[in-house]
Design a protein around this motif. Sequence first.
Motif, mmCIF file in Angstrom:
data_model
loop_
_atom_site.group_PDB
_atom_site.id
_atom_site.type_symbol
_atom_site.label_atom_id
_atom_site.label_comp_id
_atom_site.label_asym_id
_atom_site.label_seq_id
_atom_site.Cartn_x
_atom_site.Cartn_y
_atom_site.Cartn_z
ATOM 1 N N ASP A 67 11.671 -4.082 6.244
ATOM 2 C CA ASP A 67 10.247 -3.866 5.962
ATOM 3 C C ASP A 67 10.023 -3.445 4.513
ATOM 4 N N LYS A 90 7.833 -5.418 1.395
ATOM 5 C CA LYS A 90 6.725 -4.776 0.683
ATOM 6 C C LYS A 90 6.969 -4.666 -0.818
ATOM 7 N N TYR A 91 8.225 -4.444 -1.238
ATOM 8 C CA TYR A 91 8.475 -4.071 -2.633
ATOM 9 C C TYR A 91 9.318 -5.074 -3.409
ATOM 10 N N ASN A 96 7.020 3.090 -5.405
ATOM 11 C CA ASN A 96 5.707 2.657 -5.899
ATOM 12 C C ASN A 96 5.700 2.531 -7.422
#
Length: 307
Positions: free
Chosen positions: A179, A183-184, A258
């Motif tokens: 996952d 996402k990244y 992030n």
Amino acid sequence: MALLTPLFAFLYHLPQVYKWLLKPYYVASLFMSIAFLLVRKTPGICEHLSTQREDGNPCDFDWREVEILMFLSAIVMMKNRRAITVEQHVGNIILFCKVANVILFFRLDIRMGLLYLTLCIVFLMTCKPPLYMGPEYIKYFSDKTIDEELERDGRVTWIVEFFANWSPECQSFASVYADLSLKYNCAGLKFGKVDIGRYSEVSKKYKVSTSPLSKQLPSLVLFQGGKEVMRRPQVDKKGRAVSWSFTEENIIREFNLNELYQKSKKLNKTKGEKNEKMSESQFPPVPEEEEPEAETQEIDNESKKDK
């Protein structure tokens, strides 16, 4: 509230739980987990069992069996507090149910205890839990490719998981790591995995122990410019891993995913601009052709002058 939270979580993941329970591994594990219950409650079998109940009913649990079940259920609840995924919750329940069955069968009859323990050993050696087969953006390394990939582009940041297929913790963490990669993952931030249970030289070079006692599996290592920047879990002087929970929130916070992702997006833009410049240099602009109407007008003017 403490009871409602896990109940709601279970109901939310119920469709996914059904898919797992229908797999042969979990079907067999489920039957082995309730083996003592089936023997104790099945008519025609339970009548031949011994019991310590005051009413002499052999088809119901006596007070000692209830005590053992309550004690192990409390252990399961404590163990599941640190579980990350639904797979870990289900795995913990199955594991401690089997432990309870071993104790109960040995207490009932040593022959039945030995038979059940033998079945558990055979099942453990022959059956493995199903591996994660969902979508992911992860590159799998071998002992020959890992160094080359990490050092190929110094601007690329790599997060590499060192795992072993036989480790239950690695199997449970697989979906969480997949996952995160979805996402990244981008051109400047990539995710990789290497099976150190298979490539022992990689285990030695990057100092990740495969011993179950060290509790270093799985290990996440952040590489920048081909060099290690940080890893989780950390390892103490005795070579044992410091306790750390592999939740998605912990990984995002500890590895600053992030912030890394925002920096990596800039690398994507610079690569795109360079590609555009390369394409322009390779294919120069084609000169514009003169319109045929203009040519015909010039010819007419020249003919008028001649006249």
